[in-house]
Structure formats: C-alpha cells, structure tokens
Design a protein around this motif. Structure first.
Motif, PDB file in Angstrom:
ATOM      1  N   THR A   1      -3.868  -0.849  -4.687  1.00 39.74           N
ATOM      2  CA  THR A   1      -4.935   0.110  -4.401  1.00 39.74           C
ATOM      3  C   THR A   1      -4.340   1.339  -3.741  1.00 39.74           C
ATOM      4  O   THR A   1      -3.279   1.261  -3.109  1.00 39.74           O
ATOM      5  CB  THR A   1      -6.012  -0.500  -3.486  1.00 39.74           C
ATOM      6  OG1 THR A   1      -7.078   0.447  -3.292  1.00 39.74           O
ATOM      7  CG2 THR A   1      -5.452  -0.843  -2.108  1.00 39.74           C
ATOM      8  N   THR A   2      -5.031   2.474  -3.897  1.00 34.77           N
ATOM      9  CA  THR A   2      -4.671   3.691  -3.165  1.00 34.77           C
ATOM     10  C   THR A   2      -5.750   4.065  -2.160  1.00 34.77           C
ATOM     11  O   THR A   2      -5.615   5.063  -1.455  1.00 34.77           O
ATOM     12  CB  THR A   2      -4.459   4.868  -4.139  1.00 34.77           C
ATOM     13  OG1 THR A   2      -5.650   5.066  -4.905  1.00 34.77           O
ATOM     14  CG2 THR A   2      -3.289   4.598  -5.065  1.00 34.77           C
ATOM     15  N   ASP A   3      -6.831   3.298  -2.101  1.00 35.91           N
ATOM     16  CA  ASP A   3      -7.870   3.553  -1.107  1.00 35.91           C
ATOM     17  C   ASP A   3      -7.302   3.350   0.294  1.00 35.91           C
ATOM     18  O   ASP A   3      -6.381   2.539   0.488  1.00 35.91           O
ATOM     19  CB  ASP A   3      -9.058   2.615  -1.320  1.00 35.91           C
ATOM     20  CG  ASP A   3      -9.853   2.942  -2.576  1.00 35.91           C
ATOM     21  OD1 ASP A   3      -9.669   4.058  -3.110  1.00 35.91           O
ATOM     22  OD2 ASP A   3     -10.646   2.093  -3.022  1.00 35.91           O
ATOM     23  N   PRO A   4      -7.848   4.049   1.307  1.00 35.64           N
ATOM     24  CA  PRO A   4      -7.293   3.962   2.663  1.00 35.64           C
ATOM     25  C   PRO A   4      -7.701   2.673   3.387  1.00 35.64           C
ATOM     26  O   PRO A   4      -8.367   2.677   4.414  1.00 35.64           O
ATOM     27  CB  PRO A   4      -7.870   5.202   3.356  1.00 35.64           C
ATOM     28  CG  PRO A   4      -9.164   5.451   2.650  1.00 35.64           C
ATOM     29  CD  PRO A   4      -8.920   5.077   1.218  1.00 35.64           C
ATOM     30  N   ARG A   5      -7.287   1.555   2.843  1.00 35.21           N
ATOM     31  CA  ARG A   5      -7.556   0.227   3.387  1.00 35.21           C
ATOM     32  C   ARG A   5      -6.608  -0.739   2.689  1.00 35.21           C
ATOM     33  O   ARG A   5      -5.959  -0.388   1.701  1.00 35.21           O
ATOM     34  CB  ARG A   5      -9.007  -0.193   3.110  1.00 35.21           C
ATOM     35  CG  ARG A   5      -9.363  -0.089   1.635  1.00 35.21           C
ATOM     36  CD  ARG A   5     -10.591  -0.858   1.235  1.00 35.21           C
ATOM     37  NE  ARG A   5     -10.929  -0.625  -0.163  1.00 35.21           N
ATOM     38  CZ  ARG A   5     -10.302  -1.166  -1.204  1.00 35.21           C
ATOM     39  NH1 ARG A   5      -9.275  -2.000  -0.997  1.00 35.21           N
ATOM     40  NH2 ARG A   5     -10.677  -0.915  -2.452  1.00 35.21           N
TER      41      ARG A   5
ATOM     42  N   GLU B   1      -8.459  -6.797  -6.284  1.00 36.78           N
ATOM     43  CA  GLU B   1      -7.407  -5.853  -6.674  1.00 36.78           C
ATOM     44  C   GLU B   1      -6.058  -6.541  -6.808  1.00 36.78           C
ATOM     45  O   GLU B   1      -5.257  -6.202  -7.682  1.00 36.78           O
ATOM     46  CB  GLU B   1      -7.339  -4.709  -5.671  1.00 36.78           C
ATOM     47  CG  GLU B   1      -8.543  -3.768  -5.767  1.00 36.78           C
ATOM     48  CD  GLU B   1      -8.698  -2.872  -4.560  1.00 36.78           C
ATOM     49  OE1 GLU B   1      -9.357  -1.822  -4.705  1.00 36.78           O
ATOM     50  OE2 GLU B   1      -8.187  -3.224  -3.470  1.00 36.78           O
TER      51      GLU B   1
ATOM     52  N   HIS C   1       1.404  -0.526  -6.336  1.00 32.96           N
ATOM     53  CA  HIS C   1       0.292  -0.335  -5.407  1.00 32.96           C
ATOM     54  C   HIS C   1      -1.010  -0.883  -5.992  1.00 32.96           C
ATOM     55  O   HIS C   1      -1.588  -0.262  -6.879  1.00 32.96           O
ATOM     56  CB  HIS C   1       0.122   1.153  -5.082  1.00 32.96           C
ATOM     57  CG  HIS C   1       1.377   1.815  -4.615  1.00 32.96           C
ATOM     58  ND1 HIS C   1       1.740   3.093  -5.006  1.00 32.96           N
ATOM     59  CD2 HIS C   1       2.368   1.366  -3.809  1.00 32.96           C
ATOM     60  CE1 HIS C   1       2.889   3.404  -4.441  1.00 32.96           C
ATOM     61  NE2 HIS C   1       3.290   2.377  -3.712  1.00 32.96           N
TER      62      HIS C   1
ATOM     63  N   HIS D   1       0.838  -1.194   0.000  1.00 33.78           N
ATOM     64  CA  HIS D   1       0.000   0.000   0.000  1.00 33.78           C
ATOM     65  C   HIS D   1       0.879   1.252   0.000  1.00 33.78           C
ATOM     66  O   HIS D   1       1.934   1.272   0.646  1.00 33.78           O
ATOM     67  CB  HIS D   1      -0.913   0.009   1.232  1.00 33.78           C
ATOM     68  CG  HIS D   1      -2.093   0.896   1.083  1.00 33.78           C
ATOM     69  ND1 HIS D   1      -2.009   2.269   1.190  1.00 33.78           N
ATOM     70  CD2 HIS D   1      -3.403   0.625   0.813  1.00 33.78           C
ATOM     71  CE1 HIS D   1      -3.213   2.795   1.003  1.00 33.78           C
ATOM     72  NE2 HIS D   1      -4.071   1.831   0.771  1.00 33.78           N
TER      73      HIS D   1
ATOM     74  N   ALA E   1      -3.842   4.821   7.672  1.00 36.61           N
ATOM     75  CA  ALA E   1      -5.261   4.910   7.310  1.00 36.61           C
ATOM     76  C   ALA E   1      -6.169   4.894   8.531  1.00 36.61           C
ATOM     77  O   ALA E   1      -7.398   4.962   8.391  1.00 36.61           O
ATOM     78  CB  ALA E   1      -5.635   3.763   6.375  1.00 36.61           C
TER      79      ALA E   1
ATOM     80  N   SER F   1      -8.030  -5.469  -1.742  1.00 39.18           N
ATOM     81  CA  SER F   1      -8.973  -6.584  -1.776  1.00 39.18           C
ATOM     82  C   SER F   1      -8.399  -7.726  -2.597  1.00 39.18           C
ATOM     83  O   SER F   1      -7.406  -7.572  -3.324  1.00 39.18           O
ATOM     84  CB  SER F   1     -10.293  -6.128  -2.390  1.00 39.18           C
ATOM     85  OG  SER F   1     -10.112  -5.840  -3.772  1.00 39.18           O
TER      86      SER F   1
END
Length: 379
Positions: free
Chosen positions: A130-134, A140, A128, A105, A160, A137
């Motif tokens: 994902t760049t979402d704050p989690r 992904e 990366h 991340h 996060a 998945s």
C-alpha cells in the motif's frame, strides 16, 4: 543569519529556558558522561570488566539477555545501529526463505532514510502493498500481486504520524502474511511505546513476528544501539551477519550501559508519556486556536504513542522564528530542538512533538497558555 549562527542562537535560548515541553536542548559531553556514570551504576555492576568484541559475559551480553526476556524471545543480538540490525535481519531471512523481495511501506525507514541500502548493500528488492499513510491491511497483503519472502511492519509508522493499526488489524495482517508463507519482521524502533495503544505487553506484540528490532535511544534515551530478538538459530546467524556488516566493535560498554539504564528508568515511564501526549495534543490545538493561529492540527488527533505531528499553515521560517523568540523572551519553549519544515506544500508546515519526562511538568493549562502566546507571535 547563517545556519551555524541560527543554530547557536536556538541552543542558547533553550539552555536559558526554565522549562521545555518537547525535545529539550542536547546535554554537554560532561553532562552526558556524568549521567551515564550514575545511571549505569544503578543498572549494572560497573566494577565488572569492559566488554570485548561483544562477548556474552559482559554488559553487551546483559543487554541481549534483558532484551530477549522483555520481548519473550529465546535470544537477541546487539547491534551498534538499527540500520545495520535490519540489514542483517532482512538479508538472513532472504537466505532462509529463498526470496529476496521484502514487502514494506514506502514511508518505512529503509525506504526513506537509508540511501537505498537494502538494494545497494544487501541485494534485496522491495515492494509496497500500500501507499496509503498507514500500515498495510490484511487484504492488501493477501491480495498483493507479487510474491515476497518477508513482510516488514514499522510500529509505529513514523513518517505517517507515528500511526498504529488496531490490535485486531495487526493480527489479521500478520496472519495474511503467514498464509502466503512469508516471514514477518517488525521494525520496532519505537515498539516500547506501542504497548498502551494495543493494550498488550511488548512481549505480546513481538510474539506476533518471527523477528523484531528495537532501538535503545529513540525512546529509552540511550546513547545509541539496537537489538534484534528472534529464535536462537536466527540470532546465531545474525551475529555472523553483524560481523560481515562491520558491527563487531571492540568495545561498546558506554552505549550498552545507557541501554540498560533506559530499560530500567525510561521503559516504566513510557505509559505515562503516552497518556500525557493525548492531553498535550489537545491543549496545543486549543491554545493555538485561542491565540489566533489558523487551522492548527495534530495528527493523529489523539496520538497513538507519545509522539505526534503538529501542522500549521504558515511558512516554516516564520514558525521557527516565533519559536526561538518565544524561548528567548519567556524562557519557555514548546518545541525545543524540533524545527518546523514544509514536507508537502509550500506554506504548510509540520513539526514532530515528543512528550517525555520534561513534559510531565506541564499541565494542560500550561500548554494551552504557551500555545496561545506562540500563536500571537504569528502574522
């Protein structure tokens, strides 16, 4: 007031407090030495010889054996720092997989707090999913357009908000990496306190991965130090890389003793901290609102571990002044050494709250009352 004077004022205020909810003032050298002598003797035979370059028949070897046992792993290697531990581990996996790309991340510790060391020192490349704050998945990870040799998952994702996936989500993400023939490494600096959220033991969590790094100071109160648990052949290689990275220290018994003391004393207490953090977060929101603070928010609403973020729409200097003034005038402190900062937008401030042993003396009503008093000091 200059930065040095401001910090001296804060330390003096905290030292004079009758109680501090989170992040209490640092101990003096004498206090820490005295505690190490007492707790170290309770955790290990301190009449034994000191360690010599991390020899296995010493206190360092005992930390390695105890860590491997707790994580259900065949072996573990002790490192002076977590940064070095993960550098060595990810470099070793790059050699074994033949792929120098690490999927992680963008908020993970190597990306945010190590000055690009994975690339500059170890010659690795990061991507990366994902760049979402989690955490990423399973979809992904499975559908990511580039190959990678190692998937690194930080549990919890600190930046996060100390957030965790569900157990089912974590298992699915790991399985997605396996489908791509990638190895899985856990940045478990705070793995110890993840167990209540998952309803699984540290060994169950570590068992998902090919390697796992744990810290001895972030949650266990040690002086410093880390370990990586993995198969015996991987750990043997990590010890070679530890030497190359400069981690073959002559003596490490103070840090190793404090690690054993933390495993003995703090590890069993962590579930009570995690449970109390949920009550503290709720009471902070309620008390701040009662005192007139605008839009108090904790993230997550219900903490996943014993740490969480508190957000308030005020400038950081206003909040920090209110915090130290409250400590001086009431001899109680909500936030201790933790300062508010403005990470995203000016005037929107955040601080991290860590609920540990001192916080257990605070009831929800105590927190609510002190939070309302703090809010009343804001403009």
């Amino acid at each position: 007031m200059g930065q040095v004077e401001d910090e001296a004022r804060r330390v003096a205020a905290l030292k004079a407090c009758r109680r501090v909810l989170a992040n209490p003032a640092r101990e003096s050298i004498a206090e820490r030495m005295a505690r190490l002598a007492q707790e170290g003797a309770e955790a290990y035979d301190t009449t034994a010889p000191v360690d010599f370059y991390g020899d296995e028949a010493s206190v360092v070897g005992e930390v390695e054996r105890r860590t491997a046992e707790l994580l259900g792993a065949p072996a573990a290697a002790y490192f002076p720092t977590g940064t070095m531990a993960q550098q060595a581990t990810l470099r070793a996996w790059a050699g074994r997989t033949g792929n120098r790309t690490v999927a992680l991340h963008p908020l993970a510790h190597p990306e945010r707090h190590e000055r690009g060391a994975l690339t500059a020192v170890s010659g690795l490349r990061t991507v990366h999913p994902t760049t979402d704050p989690r955490l990423p998945s399973a979809a992904e990870v499975r559908d990511f357009e580039e190959p990678f040799g190692t998937l690194m998952l930080e549990l919890p994702l600190r930046e996060a908000g100390f957030v965790l996936p569900t157990w089912e989500e974590l298992v699915a993400t790991v399985e997605a990496a396996r489908e791509r023939d990638a190895v899985v490494h856990l940045d478990g600096a705070r793995l110890w306190e993840c167990a209540p959220h998952f309803g699984r033991s540290p060994a169950d969590i570590a068992g998902l991965a090919d390697s796992v790094y744990v810290s001895f100071y972030k949650s266990l109160g040690g002086i410093s130090g880390a370990a990586v648990a993995a198969s015996a052949d991987v750990v043997a290689e990590l010890r070679a890389w530890r030497h190359r990275y400069g981690g073959q220290l002559f003596m490490q018994f103070p840090a190793a003793l404090s690690a054993l003391a933390g495993l003995r004393n703090e590890l069993p207490r962590l579930p009570s901290y995690v449970a109390h953090a949920k009550r503290v977060a709720r009471a902070l929101r309620e008390g701040l609102a009662e005192g007139g603070a605008t839009w108090p928010r904790t993230h997550p609403d219900e903490p996943h571990t014993h740490q969480f973020q508190l957000w308030l729409p005020y400038p950081a200097d206003v909040l920090n002044e209110a915090a130290v003034t409250q400590a001086e005038e009431t001899r109680e402190s909500l936030f201790g050494r933790s300062r508010f900062r403005e990470p995203d937008l000016p005037g929107l401030s955040m601080t991290e709250v860590t609920v540990a042993l001192d916080a257990l003396d605070w009831s929800e009503e105590d927190v609510r009352r002190a939070a309302a008093d703090f809010a009343a000091r804001l403009p």
